[in-house]
Design an enzyme around this catalytic site. Structure first.
Site, PDB file in Angstrom:
ATOM      1  N   CYS A  93      -8.073   7.090  -6.419  1.00 56.57           N
ATOM      2  CA  CYS A  93      -7.275   7.523  -5.299  1.00 56.57           C
ATOM      3  C   CYS A  93      -7.471   8.991  -4.922  1.00 56.57           C
ATOM      4  O   CYS A  93      -8.510   9.339  -4.396  1.00 56.57           O
ATOM      5  CB  CYS A  93      -5.819   7.189  -5.532  1.00 56.57           C
ATOM      6  SG  CYS A  93      -4.896   7.042  -4.003  1.00 56.57           S
ATOM      7  N   ARG A 127       1.537   5.333   5.425  1.00 55.83           N
ATOM      8  CA  ARG A 127       0.915   5.156   4.108  1.00 55.83           C
ATOM      9  C   ARG A 127       0.527   3.694   3.929  1.00 55.83           C
ATOM     10  O   ARG A 127       1.212   2.777   4.422  1.00 55.83           O
ATOM     11  CB  ARG A 127       1.869   5.571   2.977  1.00 55.83           C
ATOM     12  CG  ARG A 127       2.252   7.046   3.000  1.00 55.83           C
ATOM     13  CD  ARG A 127       2.944   7.452   1.716  1.00 55.83           C
ATOM     14  NE  ARG A 127       2.042   7.473   0.578  1.00 55.83           N
ATOM     15  CZ  ARG A 127       1.202   8.476   0.313  1.00 55.83           C
ATOM     16  NH1 ARG A 127       1.162   9.522   1.121  1.00 55.83           N
ATOM     17  NH2 ARG A 127       0.389   8.450  -0.729  1.00 55.83           N
ATOM     18  N   HIS A 189      -4.681   1.859  -8.304  1.00 59.63           N
ATOM     19  CA  HIS A 189      -3.871   2.347  -9.429  1.00 59.63           C
ATOM     20  C   HIS A 189      -3.358   1.141 -10.207  1.00 59.63           C
ATOM     21  O   HIS A 189      -3.706   0.015  -9.955  1.00 59.63           O
ATOM     22  CB  HIS A 189      -2.633   3.062  -8.885  1.00 59.63           C
ATOM     23  CG  HIS A 189      -2.877   4.312  -8.148  1.00 59.63           C
ATOM     24  ND1 HIS A 189      -3.144   5.506  -8.774  1.00 59.63           N
ATOM     25  CD2 HIS A 189      -2.841   4.588  -6.817  1.00 59.63           C
ATOM     26  CE1 HIS A 189      -3.275   6.450  -7.850  1.00 59.63           C
ATOM     27  NE2 HIS A 189      -3.083   5.919  -6.675  1.00 59.63           N
TER      28      HIS A 189
HETATM   29  N1  GLN Z   1      -2.553  12.136  -1.621  1.00 62.33           N
HETATM   30  C1  GLN Z   1      -3.526  11.154  -1.311  1.00 62.33           C
HETATM   31  C2  GLN Z   1      -3.101  10.221  -0.191  1.00 62.33           C
HETATM   32  O1  GLN Z   1      -2.005  10.162   0.103  1.00 62.33           O
HETATM   33  C3  GLN Z   1      -3.830  10.324  -2.572  1.00 62.33           C
HETATM   34  C4  GLN Z   1      -2.628   9.580  -3.046  1.00 62.33           C
HETATM   35  C5  GLN Z   1      -2.820   8.982  -4.445  1.00 62.33           C
HETATM   36  O2  GLN Z   1      -3.563   9.452  -5.298  1.00 62.33           O
HETATM   37  N2  GLN Z   1      -2.071   7.920  -4.716  1.00 62.33           N
HETATM   38  O3  GLN Z   1      -3.875   9.531   0.351  1.00 62.33           O
END
Ligand code: GLN
Length: 245
Positions: A93, A127, A189
């Protein structure tokens, strides 16, 4: 055999239990009679050239990425050199995003990447959160995603897999992650490896090939009943609710 692991920024980039991936590397290496020698590589640390067989970096919120991005970019030479000379790499990520050319975060700040993977990332408004199921060369892989970033692969770049359920790199291309030589970047993840042991084994075998300078060994399979059940549950969750805003 002692496999040397370089864990980048363990105190900054570690969300959704990403640190758990190291525990899986450890237990699966030990089950085959190998040991893991894990080195934390943090702010201001040098990357011991040629010594690390397997690099690992977890995910993080934009804030943590901003804190490490410039320090990581200063390490881009030895990290790219290490992968070009056969070291394995797993990046999750936020770590995956910083292995590309840049990540423009939610605030519009452009964070430099190390330019190892042929990708770049722009944060979007919504998101992309949920369970993910992929079809890959290594079989089905399932995990959990939560990212604002939309990652775009260069023409001809190799993804980790095709999205069966979920958003993946950008919620549109139908692909997830990126692979180059023995390096793998992914949004997944969970942590990722407990339910996808074949990926852990592939990376460990490639790390041993780096250590010996020879062919990657083929590990004896382990029982993996619990792992298979965890994958089945994650895959079912992804099929039923992955990829929906
Ligand atoms: N901050 C990054 C995003 O929002 C990665 C997020 C994460 O590692 N879960 O895309």
């Amino acid at each position: 055999m002692k496999i040397r692991v370089g864990h980048l920024y363990p105190d900054y980039l570690n969300i959704y239990a990403d640190r758990g991936n190291i525990a899986v590397f450890l237990s699966r290496a030990r089950a085959r009679g190998h040991e893991l020698d894990v080195h934390a590589i943090g702010m201001g640390d040098t990357v011991p050239a040629g010594e690390i067989d397997l690099f690992y970096v977890g995910g993080g919120q934009d804030r943590e990425q901003e804190l490490v991005a410039h320090d990581l970019a200063a390490k881009s030479g030895p990290l790219r050199d290490a992968v070009e000379h056969g070291a394995a790499f797993l990046a999750v990520c936020g770590g995956y995003q910083l292995l590309g050319r840049f990540y423009r975060d939610v605030a519009g700040t452009e964070l430099p990447g190390i330019g190892l993977l042929p990708v770049h990332t722009f944060a979007g408004e919504r998101r992309m959160i949920g369970d993910v199921l992929l079809e890959t060369e290594l079989g089905p892989i399932a995990g959990f995603e939560n990212h604002a970033g939309r990652t775009y692969l260069d023409e001809g770049a190799e993804p980790l897999g095709r999205v069966v359920s979920g958003f993946g790199n950008d919620g549109r291309s139908g692909y997830e992650g990126c692979r180059l030589l023995r390096a793998i970047g992914t949004y997944l993840h969970g942590p990722l490896l407990p339910r996808n042991p074949q990926l852990a084994d592939w990376l460990l075998q490639e790390a041993i090939a780096h250590r010996t300078g020879g062919e990657a060994p083929q590990f004896e399979p382990l029982a993996d009943e619990l792992e298979a059940q965890a994958l089945a549950v994650a895959a079912e969750r992804a099929r039923s609710r992955g990829g929906k805003f």
